[in-house]
Design a protein around this motif. Structure first.
Motif, PDB file in Angstrom:
ATOM      1  N   ILE A  43       0.850  -1.190   0.000  1.00  0.00           N
ATOM      2  CA  ILE A  43       0.000   0.000   0.000  1.00  0.00           C
ATOM      3  C   ILE A  43       0.889   1.245   0.000  1.00  0.00           C
ATOM      4  O   ILE A  43       1.772   1.395   0.828  1.00  0.00           O
ATOM      5  CB  ILE A  43      -0.924   0.039   1.236  1.00  0.00           C
ATOM      6  N   ARG A  44       0.639   2.153  -0.962  1.00  0.00           N
ATOM      7  CA  ARG A  44       1.339   3.438  -0.982  1.00  0.00           C
ATOM      8  C   ARG A  44       0.463   4.466  -0.291  1.00  0.00           C
ATOM      9  O   ARG A  44      -0.714   4.622  -0.620  1.00  0.00           O
ATOM     10  CB  ARG A  44       1.635   3.875  -2.417  1.00  0.00           C
ATOM     11  N   VAL A  45       1.060   5.192   0.648  1.00  0.00           N
ATOM     12  CA  VAL A  45       0.297   6.148   1.447  1.00  0.00           C
ATOM     13  C   VAL A  45       0.918   7.537   1.288  1.00  0.00           C
ATOM     14  O   VAL A  45       2.087   7.758   1.612  1.00  0.00           O
ATOM     15  CB  VAL A  45       0.286   5.763   2.934  1.00  0.00           C
ATOM     16  N   TYR A  46       0.096   8.476   0.793  1.00  0.00           N
ATOM     17  CA  TYR A  46       0.536   9.860   0.649  1.00  0.00           C
ATOM     18  C   TYR A  46       0.000  10.661   1.829  1.00  0.00           C
ATOM     19  O   TYR A  46      -1.189  10.603   2.148  1.00  0.00           O
ATOM     20  CB  TYR A  46       0.031  10.458  -0.664  1.00  0.00           C
ATOM     21  N   LEU A  47       0.877  11.427   2.486  1.00  0.00           N
ATOM     22  CA  LEU A  47       0.540  12.140   3.724  1.00  0.00           C
ATOM     23  C   LEU A  47       0.680  13.648   3.508  1.00  0.00           C
ATOM     24  O   LEU A  47       1.757  14.222   3.679  1.00  0.00           O
ATOM     25  CB  LEU A  47       1.470  11.680   4.846  1.00  0.00           C
ATOM     26  N   PRO A  48      -0.405  14.331   3.139  1.00  0.00           N
ATOM     27  CA  PRO A  48      -0.327  15.763   2.802  1.00  0.00           C
ATOM     28  C   PRO A  48       0.095  16.672   3.941  1.00  0.00           C
ATOM     29  O   PRO A  48       0.626  17.764   3.700  1.00  0.00           O
ATOM     30  CB  PRO A  48      -1.771  16.099   2.365  1.00  0.00           C
ATOM     31  N   LEU A  49      -0.133  16.263   5.190  1.00  0.00           N
ATOM     32  CA  LEU A  49       0.100  17.152   6.330  1.00  0.00           C
ATOM     33  C   LEU A  49       1.380  16.850   7.106  1.00  0.00           C
ATOM     34  O   LEU A  49       1.627  17.464   8.146  1.00  0.00           O
ATOM     35  CB  LEU A  49      -1.088  17.084   7.304  1.00  0.00           C
ATOM     36  N   ILE A  50       2.191  15.926   6.619  1.00  0.00           N
ATOM     37  CA  ILE A  50       3.359  15.499   7.392  1.00  0.00           C
ATOM     38  C   ILE A  50       4.649  15.712   6.597  1.00  0.00           C
ATOM     39  O   ILE A  50       4.716  15.391   5.411  1.00  0.00           O
ATOM     40  CB  ILE A  50       3.236  14.018   7.801  1.00  0.00           C
ATOM     41  N   GLU A  51       5.671  16.245   7.273  1.00  0.00           N
ATOM     42  CA  GLU A  51       6.994  16.384   6.678  1.00  0.00           C
ATOM     43  C   GLU A  51       7.817  15.133   6.955  1.00  0.00           C
ATOM     44  O   GLU A  51       7.681  14.507   8.010  1.00  0.00           O
ATOM     45  CB  GLU A  51       7.723  17.589   7.261  1.00  0.00           C
ATOM     46  N   LYS A  52       8.674  14.803   6.034  1.00  0.00           N
ATOM     47  CA  LYS A  52       9.495  13.607   6.186  1.00  0.00           C
ATOM     48  C   LYS A  52      10.419  13.718   7.391  1.00  0.00           C
ATOM     49  O   LYS A  52      10.644  12.733   8.108  1.00  0.00           O
ATOM     50  CB  LYS A  52      10.313  13.370   4.913  1.00  0.00           C
ATOM     51  N   GLU A  55      11.504   7.047  11.651  1.00  0.00           N
ATOM     52  CA  GLU A  55      11.658   5.921  10.725  1.00  0.00           C
ATOM     53  C   GLU A  55      10.794   6.168   9.501  1.00  0.00           C
ATOM     54  O   GLU A  55       9.616   6.487   9.618  1.00  0.00           O
ATOM     55  CB  GLU A  55      11.220   4.614  11.408  1.00  0.00           C
ATOM     56  N   ASN A  56      11.389   6.067   8.327  1.00  0.00           N
ATOM     57  CA  ASN A  56      10.653   6.333   7.089  1.00  0.00           C
ATOM     58  C   ASN A  56      10.491   5.057   6.275  1.00  0.00           C
ATOM     59  O   ASN A  56      11.457   4.524   5.738  1.00  0.00           O
ATOM     60  CB  ASN A  56      11.374   7.386   6.254  1.00  0.00           C
ATOM     61  N   LYS A  57       9.261   4.576   6.182  1.00  0.00           N
ATOM     62  CA  LYS A  57       8.996   3.416   5.336  1.00  0.00           C
ATOM     63  C   LYS A  57       9.011   3.839   3.872  1.00  0.00           C
ATOM     64  O   LYS A  57       8.607   4.950   3.523  1.00  0.00           O
ATOM     65  CB  LYS A  57       7.633   2.813   5.690  1.00  0.00           C
ATOM     66  N   SER A  58       9.436   2.934   3.013  1.00  0.00           N
ATOM     67  CA  SER A  58       9.589   3.255   1.596  1.00  0.00           C
ATOM     68  C   SER A  58       8.258   3.532   0.906  1.00  0.00           C
ATOM     69  O   SER A  58       8.232   4.165  -0.148  1.00  0.00           O
ATOM     70  CB  SER A  58      10.309   2.115   0.874  1.00  0.00           C
ATOM     71  N   ASN A  59       7.153   3.065   1.474  1.00  0.00           N
ATOM     72  CA  ASN A  59       5.857   3.276   0.839  1.00  0.00           C
ATOM     73  C   ASN A  59       5.094   4.455   1.431  1.00  0.00           C
ATOM     74  O   ASN A  59       3.933   4.675   1.105  1.00  0.00           O
ATOM     75  CB  ASN A  59       4.997   2.013   0.928  1.00  0.00           C
ATOM     76  N   LEU A  60       5.737   5.227   2.310  1.00  0.00           N
ATOM     77  CA  LEU A  60       5.137   6.448   2.834  1.00  0.00           C
ATOM     78  C   LEU A  60       5.697   7.642   2.069  1.00  0.00           C
ATOM     79  O   LEU A  60       6.918   7.793   1.923  1.00  0.00           O
ATOM     80  CB  LEU A  60       5.430   6.602   4.327  1.00  0.00           C
ATOM     81  N   ILE A  61       4.806   8.518   1.580  1.00  0.00           N
ATOM     82  CA  ILE A  61       5.201   9.687   0.797  1.00  0.00           C
ATOM     83  C   ILE A  61       4.725  10.925   1.541  1.00  0.00           C
ATOM     84  O   ILE A  61       3.543  11.056   1.853  1.00  0.00           O
ATOM     85  CB  ILE A  61       4.589   9.634  -0.615  1.00  0.00           C
ATOM     86  N   TYR A  62       5.653  11.848   1.820  1.00  0.00           N
ATOM     87  CA  TYR A  62       5.362  12.993   2.681  1.00  0.00           C
ATOM     88  C   TYR A  62       5.100  14.247   1.841  1.00  0.00           C
ATOM     89  O   TYR A  62       5.875  14.576   0.942  1.00  0.00           O
ATOM     90  CB  TYR A  62       6.524  13.224   3.633  1.00  0.00           C
ATOM     91  N   GLY A  63       4.004  14.947   2.171  1.00  0.00           N
ATOM     92  CA  GLY A  63       3.574  16.045   1.301  1.00  0.00           C
ATOM     93  C   GLY A  63       3.424  17.404   1.935  1.00  0.00           C
ATOM     94  O   GLY A  63       2.964  18.341   1.285  1.00  0.00           O
ATOM     95  N   SER A  64       3.803  17.574   3.207  1.00  0.00           N
ATOM     96  CA  SER A  64       3.624  18.884   3.836  1.00  0.00           C
ATOM     97  C   SER A  64       4.642  19.893   3.311  1.00  0.00           C
ATOM     98  O   SER A  64       5.764  19.533   2.955  1.00  0.00           O
ATOM     99  CB  SER A  64       3.767  18.767   5.355  1.00  0.00           C
ATOM    100  N   ILE A  65       4.227  21.155   3.269  1.00  0.00           N
ATOM    101  CA  ILE A  65       5.178  22.199   2.896  1.00  0.00           C
ATOM    102  C   ILE A  65       6.210  22.370   4.007  1.00  0.00           C
ATOM    103  O   ILE A  65       5.987  21.962   5.139  1.00  0.00           O
ATOM    104  CB  ILE A  65       4.470  23.553   2.643  1.00  0.00           C
ATOM    105  N   SER A  66       7.328  22.973   3.674  1.00  0.00           N
ATOM    106  CA  SER A  66       8.388  23.213   4.647  1.00  0.00           C
ATOM    107  C   SER A  66       8.402  24.699   5.001  1.00  0.00           C
ATOM    108  O   SER A  66       8.753  25.547   4.174  1.00  0.00           O
ATOM    109  CB  SER A  66       9.749  22.803   4.079  1.00  0.00           C
ATOM    110  N   GLU A 102      -4.830  27.453  -1.257  1.00  0.00           N
ATOM    111  CA  GLU A 102      -4.819  26.561  -0.095  1.00  0.00           C
ATOM    112  C   GLU A 102      -3.754  25.476  -0.284  1.00  0.00           C
ATOM    113  O   GLU A 102      -3.880  24.620  -1.156  1.00  0.00           O
ATOM    114  CB  GLU A 102      -6.193  25.911   0.095  1.00  0.00           C
ATOM    115  N   TRP A 103      -2.718  25.512   0.537  1.00  0.00           N
ATOM    116  CA  TRP A 103      -1.606  24.589   0.305  1.00  0.00           C
ATOM    117  C   TRP A 103      -2.000  23.141   0.574  1.00  0.00           C
ATOM    118  O   TRP A 103      -1.429  22.220  -0.043  1.00  0.00           O
ATOM    119  CB  TRP A 103      -0.374  24.991   1.112  1.00  0.00           C
ATOM    120  N   VAL A 104      -2.953  22.884   1.464  1.00  0.00           N
ATOM    121  CA  VAL A 104      -3.379  21.500   1.707  1.00  0.00           C
ATOM    122  C   VAL A 104      -4.040  20.930   0.460  1.00  0.00           C
ATOM    123  O   VAL A 104      -3.757  19.798   0.048  1.00  0.00           O
ATOM    124  CB  VAL A 104      -4.329  21.413   2.916  1.00  0.00           C
ATOM    125  N   ASP A 105      -4.915  21.706  -0.180  1.00  0.00           N
ATOM    126  CA  ASP A 105      -5.539  21.266  -1.427  1.00  0.00           C
ATOM    127  C   ASP A 105      -4.477  21.000  -2.491  1.00  0.00           C
ATOM    128  O   ASP A 105      -4.549  20.014  -3.236  1.00  0.00           O
ATOM    129  CB  ASP A 105      -6.520  22.320  -1.943  1.00  0.00           C
TER     130      ASP A 105
END
Length: 371
Positions: A153-162, A167-178, A322-325
């Motif tokens: 399962i690939r999981v995209y996380l709009p509100l979280i920074e890497k 611990e960073n799993k290879s199938n987690l993708i981080y999408g929060s702005i910095s 809106e950066w979340v959108d």
């Protein structure tokens, strides 16, 4: 052949040990583009546990890149992110409509961010063969996600920074702005060491202040604004603000009041700077041109194809401001085709969205980028 799936759907199904009312709300725009709107079949599934879910199945539409139906899921904890839910769903549906994709779209409300509810949600997705997920979780779930089996399962996380996860799993993708990158960009336009910060007594205000502190930026004058304070003359009438670089870590209303008071009290700063939280057209309606004369704001939102932008706005999303959108759009585009089509300029590198902060000046006609 053109198709329109201009349907914005928000469904709240309440389950648990107490009997609750079930509500289904569907908003169908009046605008018509191409063929008439086809109303989807809505399936609501009740579960014994507290996880709430909705499966949306639309009539078959030819998928340009593949004949397979795209299965995508959206998970959110309504207790924490309710205000982002509708526009995020709207953005996803608008993208799928724009790409003319045949899809199954499942929505699960975990209500909170407990291990039990999140684990139950992902078990449901596994059982139904959903392998692409946009999860609107907050950074507090990092440890939980590392405990859950997310194989295939690939999981995209709009509100979280890497960098917020140990611990960073290879199938987690981080999408929060910095915000750090935005602050560093703003510092480039801070011409001297005479710095002043206003920050709000709120989660975001304190977070932004801590970002300045962690970057080691020396700010001699720091002014806190209490939650219910709307009178700023005492804070503004300070000779130290003259010729200073003023940083506003405040919301749009407080920022507008501060800018207006600076003008009214004949304070002449060198420059006034702010991060993404004030990249909002309401600022223009709440202030006068002379109030914004030296105001510069950072934004990590990049340009979007006009046709796609129109489709998203028709559905109720707002990826322009809106950066979340915008992050959700980056995520669904990546999960769909890894941006091979080059539809968006923003890329994902090493499982993290690579935002490029830009600086803007607010004018009567909107925000204009400073080149």
């Amino acid at each position: 052949m053109k198709y329109l799936l201009s349907i914005i759907i928000s469904v709240f199904v309440f389950t648990g040990c107490v009997e609750k009312q079930q509500v289904v709300e569907a908003n169908i725009p009046n605008e018509k583009i191409g063929k008439p709107i086809v109303k989807p079949e809505i399936k609501i599934e009740e579960k014994i546990n507290v996880v709430e879910e909705l499966e949306i199945e639309e009539e078959i539409i030819p998928f340009l890149e593949s004949q397979d139906k795209v299965k995508i899921a959206f998970i959110y904890p309504s207790k924490y992110v309710a205000k982002y839910t509708k526009p995020s769903i709207s953005t996803i549906l608008a993208y799928l409509s724009y790409k003319e994709i045949d899809y199954d779209f499942k929505i699960i409300d975990t209500e909170n961010e407990s291990l039990e509810n999140i684990q139950s949600a992902f078990e449901t997705l596994k059982q139904n063969d959903y392998k692409n997920v946009i999860a609107l979780f907050t950074p507090r779930v990092n440890e939980i996600l590392n405990q859950i089996d997310l194989e295939d399962i690939r999981v995209y996380l709009p509100l979280i920074e890497k960098n917020s996860s140990i611990e960073n799993k290879s199938n987690l993708i981080y999408g929060s702005i910095s915000y750090e990158e935005q602050i560093n960009k703003l510092i480039e336009y801070s011409p001297n060491d005479k710095k002043v910060m206003f920050y709000q007594d709120s989660f975001l205000g304190k977070k932004l202040k801590s970002k300045f502190d962690s970057l080691g930026i020396n700010i001699p004058v720091v002014k806190e604004i209490k939650k219910k304070r709307n009178y700023f003359r005492g804070l503004i009438k300070d000779y130290r603000l003259n010729n200073a670089n003023i940083f506003l870590n405040t919301d749009i209303v407080k920022t507008s009041l501060i800018l207006s008071q600076i003008t009214a009290n004949r304070i002449y700063p060198s420059i006034v700077l702010s991060t993404q939280n004030n990249f909002d057209p309401k600022l223009i309606s709440l202030t006068q041109e002379k109030d914004r004369n030296k105001f510069i704001v950072a934004s990590s939102i990049d340009d979007v194809n006009e046709k796609l932008l129109d489709t998203i706005e028709l559905f109720g999303g707002n990826v322009r401001y809106e950066w979340v959108d915008y992050s959700v759009l980056v995520g669904v585009n990546y999960l769909f085709d890894s941006n091979r089509s080059g539809l968006l300029l923003t890329e994902i590198i090493d499982n993290e969205v690579d935002y490029k902060p830009r600086l803007f000046k607010a004018t009567d006609f909107g925000f204009i980028e400073i080149k």
